[in-house]
Design an enzyme around this catalytic site. Structure first.
Site, PDB file in Angstrom:
ATOM      1  N   CYS A 162     -13.615   0.872 -14.698  1.00  0.00           N
ATOM      2  CA  CYS A 162     -14.016   2.270 -14.534  1.00  0.00           C
ATOM      3  C   CYS A 162     -12.781   3.167 -14.627  1.00  0.00           C
ATOM      4  O   CYS A 162     -12.460   3.915 -13.714  1.00  0.00           O
ATOM      5  CB  CYS A 162     -14.726   2.456 -13.189  1.00  0.00           C
ATOM      6  SG  CYS A 162     -15.656   3.996 -13.060  1.00  0.00           S
ATOM      7  N   GLU A 166       0.822  -1.208   0.000  1.00  0.00           N
ATOM      8  CA  GLU A 166       0.000   0.000   0.000  1.00  0.00           C
ATOM      9  C   GLU A 166       0.854   1.256   0.000  1.00  0.00           C
ATOM     10  O   GLU A 166       0.535   2.241  -0.666  1.00  0.00           O
ATOM     11  CB  GLU A 166      -0.952   0.007   1.202  1.00  0.00           C
ATOM     12  CG  GLU A 166      -2.067  -1.022   1.123  1.00  0.00           C
ATOM     13  CD  GLU A 166      -2.948  -0.849  -0.100  1.00  0.00           C
ATOM     14  OE1 GLU A 166      -2.968   0.243  -0.685  1.00  0.00           O
ATOM     15  OE2 GLU A 166      -3.627  -1.821  -0.483  1.00  0.00           O
ATOM     16  N   GLY A 179      10.569   6.823  -6.354  1.00  0.00           N
ATOM     17  CA  GLY A 179      10.014   8.164  -6.162  1.00  0.00           C
ATOM     18  C   GLY A 179       9.339   8.385  -4.826  1.00  0.00           C
ATOM     19  O   GLY A 179       9.142   7.443  -4.055  1.00  0.00           O
ATOM     20  N   CYS A 196     -19.262  -3.531 -16.754  1.00  0.00           N
ATOM     21  CA  CYS A 196     -19.244  -3.132 -15.345  1.00  0.00           C
ATOM     22  C   CYS A 196     -20.393  -3.756 -14.550  1.00  0.00           C
ATOM     23  O   CYS A 196     -21.557  -3.653 -14.931  1.00  0.00           O
ATOM     24  CB  CYS A 196     -19.325  -1.609 -15.229  1.00  0.00           C
ATOM     25  SG  CYS A 196     -19.255  -1.020 -13.522  1.00  0.00           S
ATOM     26  N   GLN A 223       0.270   6.759  -5.261  1.00  0.00           N
ATOM     27  CA  GLN A 223       0.593   7.584  -6.436  1.00  0.00           C
ATOM     28  C   GLN A 223       1.531   6.875  -7.404  1.00  0.00           C
ATOM     29  O   GLN A 223       2.288   7.519  -8.131  1.00  0.00           O
ATOM     30  CB  GLN A 223       1.219   8.913  -5.988  1.00  0.00           C
ATOM     31  CG  GLN A 223       0.292   9.754  -5.147  1.00  0.00           C
ATOM     32  CD  GLN A 223      -0.866  10.292  -5.945  1.00  0.00           C
ATOM     33  OE1 GLN A 223      -0.702  11.223  -6.706  1.00  0.00           O
ATOM     34  NE2 GLN A 223      -2.039   9.701  -5.795  1.00  0.00           N
ATOM     35  N   THR A 271       7.079  16.422  -9.941  1.00  0.00           N
ATOM     36  CA  THR A 271       5.644  16.669  -9.855  1.00  0.00           C
ATOM     37  C   THR A 271       5.333  18.150  -9.991  1.00  0.00           C
ATOM     38  O   THR A 271       4.390  18.526 -10.676  1.00  0.00           O
ATOM     39  CB  THR A 271       5.096  16.181  -8.506  1.00  0.00           C
ATOM     40  OG1 THR A 271       5.489  14.834  -8.323  1.00  0.00           O
ATOM     41  CG2 THR A 271       3.592  16.289  -8.474  1.00  0.00           C
ATOM     42  N   TYR A 275      -6.330   6.941   3.645  1.00  0.00           N
ATOM     43  CA  TYR A 275      -6.537   5.825   2.723  1.00  0.00           C
ATOM     44  C   TYR A 275      -5.854   4.553   3.216  1.00  0.00           C
ATOM     45  O   TYR A 275      -6.468   3.487   3.308  1.00  0.00           O
ATOM     46  CB  TYR A 275      -6.032   6.157   1.311  1.00  0.00           C
ATOM     47  CG  TYR A 275      -5.814   4.888   0.544  1.00  0.00           C
ATOM     48  CD1 TYR A 275      -6.914   4.166   0.081  1.00  0.00           C
ATOM     49  CD2 TYR A 275      -4.547   4.339   0.386  1.00  0.00           C
ATOM     50  CE1 TYR A 275      -6.748   2.938  -0.542  1.00  0.00           C
ATOM     51  CE2 TYR A 275      -4.370   3.123  -0.232  1.00  0.00           C
ATOM     52  CZ  TYR A 275      -5.465   2.425  -0.697  1.00  0.00           C
ATOM     53  OH  TYR A 275      -5.306   1.216  -1.285  1.00  0.00           O
ATOM     54  N   ASP A 316      -9.380   5.595  -2.368  1.00  0.00           N
ATOM     55  CA  ASP A 316      -8.223   6.067  -3.127  1.00  0.00           C
ATOM     56  C   ASP A 316      -8.732   6.715  -4.414  1.00  0.00           C
ATOM     57  O   ASP A 316      -9.928   6.953  -4.572  1.00  0.00           O
ATOM     58  CB  ASP A 316      -7.299   4.885  -3.439  1.00  0.00           C
ATOM     59  CG  ASP A 316      -7.919   3.971  -4.481  1.00  0.00           C
ATOM     60  OD1 ASP A 316      -9.159   3.928  -4.555  1.00  0.00           O
ATOM     61  OD2 ASP A 316      -7.181   3.313  -5.214  1.00  0.00           O
ATOM     62  N   CYS A 372     -17.884   0.465 -19.644  1.00  0.00           N
ATOM     63  CA  CYS A 372     -19.150   0.396 -18.900  1.00  0.00           C
ATOM     64  C   CYS A 372     -19.939  -0.883 -19.200  1.00  0.00           C
ATOM     65  O   CYS A 372     -20.622  -1.419 -18.326  1.00  0.00           O
ATOM     66  CB  CYS A 372     -19.996   1.619 -19.202  1.00  0.00           C
ATOM     67  SG  CYS A 372     -19.229   3.162 -18.642  1.00  0.00           S
TER      68      CYS A 372
END
Length: 367
Positions: A199, A46, A90, A209, A51, A305, A129, A147, A206
């Site tokens: 998604c 995690e 990173g 889904c 990111q 960034t 998160y 998230d 879709c």
DNA sequence: CAAACGTGGAA
DNA sequence: TTTCCAAGTTT
């Protein structure tokens, strides 16, 4: 008889879980169906995935786990070794916080991760998160891990017009209401898999889904317009110089950056300050030692960034026995792989030296 | 709360 | 080439 308004039904966790049972991704850190999750691996993955894409994380995760198989091993490791294992991934504060967190878990919790969202949230590097994700995935706590994937899914299902990040509170509440008593861990992972594979930000599938019918955005054909986001200002170009020194004994001059801030605790060849007004023609004034400096053609470009960087590279050869300036050191060129060099600094070294020697292959356990 | 904080891959 | 962004946290 059938009114389109019927689609405003609440999404059912069971529909998502049934889809997950058929289409779940096989990921190195994910427990197989029926197996218990390892909190250490869940937590490590995690943190790495913050990111960062699954594709980028996978090799780092495998190498990191091989080097630090348990939270105890990680807690006892030297920080420099941890930073080296993270180099290239990173967001290096993650690695420092990871190490700090491991030490707390060992010292304060006897090496056993706390299981509740509330307790996890207190640990370094674990935010809203990650606390919910670890609680749900590793301990099957009734927690809603929100998230970027979940934000996207929820904002589409409920056509949330409030832009992110303001909408986060609303999304957290909506998600909590959907978490099943039964399989909160699988639900969290299912929701993220849905966001990652169906998604998606662009061209969501879709038709495939499991939550197509309750999705309000889909009903209006507006799925790609969610989530709404406020745009971030883009950073101004900064320029600077890096000084690559090759000593006659085939060693390179390096230093370690301060522990906080950009590329904190990472290794680098000495550099100038980076500033939009930096004059590359005067870079030699910033050199770390006296030498016959050669300004190499071209520049090293890198995009952080919050700003792009253009670095001019100055190269010099110095005689054997040249001392390293204060707070610097000589590292054998063949051992650069042992250094915690971030991507941008590897680029600088490659610009001056050509390809860096590869890391020796890890020894095979069962050869 | 807005800004800092990396990198590489895809469209 | 440009743009966007990928399982966020800290200050």
């Amino acid at each position: 008889m059938l009114t389109p308004a019927l689609s405003a039904t609440k999404p059912r966790a069971d529909d998502l879980l049934a889809w997950y049972d058929r289409h779940r991704r096989d990921l190195p850190w994910r427990a197989k169906p029926g197996e218990a999750a390892d909190p250490y691996r869940v937590w490590l993955s995690e943190i790495m995935l913050q990111q960062t894409t699954v594709v980028a994380v996978r090799p780092f995760y495998l190498k990191f786990l091989d080097r630090f198989p348990t939270v105890h091993v990680l807690a006892q490791a030297q920080e420099e070794v941890v930073m080296q294992a993270w180099a290239g991934l990173g967001y290096y504060s993650r690695a420092r916080n990871l190490h700090a967190c491991a030490k707390v878990v060992v010292a304060r919790y006897s090496g056993v991760f706390p299981s509740t969202e509330e307790e996890l949230l207190k640990l370094p590097g674990i935010g809203a998160y990650t606390a919910a994700a670890v609680a749900a995935i590793a301990f099957n706590e009734h927690a809603a891990a929100v998230d970027g994937n979940v934000e996207r899914v929820m904002s589409r299902i409920f056509t949330i017009d409030e832009p992110l990040p303001k909408a986060k509170v609303q999304i957290k509440t909506l998600t909590e209401e959907l978490v099943p008593t039964d399989r909160p861990g699988d639900f969290a992972q299912a929701l993220m898999d849905l966001g990652a594979t169906i998604c998606s930000p662009k061209r969501p599938a879709c038709a495939l889904c499991p939550w197509m019918s309750p999705c309000q955005a889909r009903e209006q054909g507006l799925q790609e317009t969610f989530p709404k986001k406020q745009k971030k200002a883009e950073g101004q170009l900064r320029r600077g110089a890096a000084f690559v020194v090759l000593r006659a004994d085939d060693t390179i001059l390096l230093r370690t950056r301060p522990p906080k801030g950009l590329l904190g605790s990472m290794a680098e060849p000495p550099t100038s300050d980076w500033d939009p007004a930096y004059e590359p023609s005067r870079a030699v004034l910033d050199a770390p030692l006296e030498a016959r400096w050669q300004r190499l053609p071209g520049v090293v470009r890198h995009v952080f960034t919050h700003f792009p960087l253009e670095m001019t590279i100055l190269f010099a050869k110095v005689p054997k026995g040249t001392p390293a300036p204060d707070d610097m050191r000589w590292t054998p060129r063949l051992r650069l792989y042992e250094e915690a060099l971030p991507g941008v600094m590897k680029k600088a070294l490659v610009h001056a030296l050509g390809d860096l020697p590869p890391e020796p292959a890890a020894k095979a356990e069962n050869a």
